[in-house]
Design an enzyme around this catalytic site. Structure first.
Site, PDB file in Angstrom:
ATOM      1  N   ASP A 168     -43.755  38.023 -16.616  1.00  0.00           N
ATOM      2  CA  ASP A 168     -44.685  37.170 -17.310  1.00  0.00           C
ATOM      3  C   ASP A 168     -44.593  35.562 -16.938  1.00  0.00           C
ATOM      4  O   ASP A 168     -44.536  34.441 -17.282  1.00  0.00           O
ATOM      5  CB  ASP A 168     -44.313  37.036 -19.200  1.00  0.00           C
ATOM      6  CG  ASP A 168     -45.548  35.841 -19.903  1.00  0.00           C
ATOM      7  OD1 ASP A 168     -46.717  36.229 -19.235  1.00  0.00           O
ATOM      8  OD2 ASP A 168     -44.965  35.961 -21.055  1.00  0.00           O
ATOM      9  N   ASP A 185     -36.908  32.902 -19.810  1.00  0.00           N
ATOM     10  CA  ASP A 185     -37.782  33.999 -20.444  1.00  0.00           C
ATOM     11  C   ASP A 185     -37.953  35.263 -19.537  1.00  0.00           C
ATOM     12  O   ASP A 185     -38.636  36.174 -19.188  1.00  0.00           O
ATOM     13  CB  ASP A 185     -39.175  33.813 -20.386  1.00  0.00           C
ATOM     14  CG  ASP A 185     -38.718  32.790 -21.483  1.00  0.00           C
ATOM     15  OD1 ASP A 185     -37.786  32.557 -22.986  1.00  0.00           O
ATOM     16  OD2 ASP A 185     -39.532  31.467 -22.059  1.00  0.00           O
TER      17      ASP A 185
END
Length: 287
Positions: A168, A185
């Site tokens: 992502d 993340d």
């Protein structure tokens, strides 16, 4: 500030001394700035996930290992126990990835432990000690954009050499500190060898970076680093110090070049829309 219930156990155990302020909150987690002794760090509190969220994460979780056969069966059957195990595996994925990638030299926040479902890690800051901005929030010169792209492509290579793909990666998952980009993340991190969609996710990650940084250095749009590194990975020839050129000869019998270019253009348009949205919000705030 008042201590959130999710962080009280860390204070009781002496892991942190004080919660200073919230840093950000998203669908997956809430992040707080905390004090631990003389150090200021951040604490990432993962949110519980509904069944709908699990279904959306099936593609990411393919190839991930769980503790045993019972857990594997339960996850496959989507039982309550299986969903709890799936949620635990989802949270642990980021913790494990950070330690592995940090050891491999990837520019990620330094982890300081995982306690009661909370990840404590380095707070990435700017030159003045404030929380570092995201890549999409900084103005760049063409030279800076090219250098950031070079650094980030190298980070993707290092991750792939560890058998991992971010999954992502975009301008919203990259912070900029005084030394350059820092990747953040990782709960959706993908197994490069165990996930059938690994190549697609790798190309999307690299295309997102190219779309963002190509706004400042348009010549980046004509590079093919994702395809080049995946071909080396598939051939077992990718190394942390592999020299990439950004050039790649496509096998037109297998690859739909128009679709690949469309994906890049879509990423560019999405980045532009997001930029226009931020500018509009800034204008409203100024009024």
């Amino acid at each position: 500030m008042k201590t959130p219930p999710s962080l009280q156990a860390l204070i009781d155990d002496g892991v942190i001394d004080e919660v200073l302020r919230p840093l950000k909150s998203g669908k997956e987690a809430a992040v707080y700035v905390v004090r631990s002794g003389d150090d200021v760090r951040c604490a990432k509190v993962y949110k519980d996930m509904a069944q709908r969220s699990f279904k959306q994460r099936v593609q990411y979780q393919e190839g991930r290992k769980v503790r045993g056969s019972r857990e594997t069966r339960a996850i496959g059957k989507a039982t309550n126990y299986g969903r709890k195990q799936q949620e635990t595996a989802w949270k642990n994925a980021e913790v494990d990835a950070l330690y592995q990638l940090r050891d491999a030299g990837v520019r990620v926040p330094e982890p300081h432990g995982y306690y009661h479902g909370v990840l404590v890690m380095e707070l990435v800051t700017d030159a003045e000690g404030f929380s570092a901005p995201r890549l999409g929030e900084v103005e760049l010169t063409p030279e800076q954009a090219r250098e950031f792209h070079r650094v980030l492509v190298r980070q993707v290579v290092l991750m792939l050499c560890c058998g991992l793909i971010h999954g992502d990666l975009s301008e919203y998952n990259v912070l900029v500190d005084p030394s350059g980009p820092v990747v953040i993340d990782f709960p959706q991190v993908v197994s490069a060898a165990g996930n059938n969609a690994a190549r697609t996710m790798l190309l999307r990650d690299v295309n997102n970076l190219t779309a963002s940084l190509g706004r400042w250095a348009p010549e980046l749009f004509d590079t093919w680093y994702g395809e080049e590194m995946w071909a080396l990975f598939e051939a077992g020839e990718l190394r942390p110090d592999s020299e990439l050129t950004g050039r790649f000869v496509h096998d037109t019998r297998r690859v739909d070049l128009a679709s690949v270019r469309d994906a890049i253009n879509d990423a560019r348009e999405l980045a532009l829309i997001r930029q226009q949205g931020r500018e509009a919000r800034d204008a409203d705030d100024g009024d």
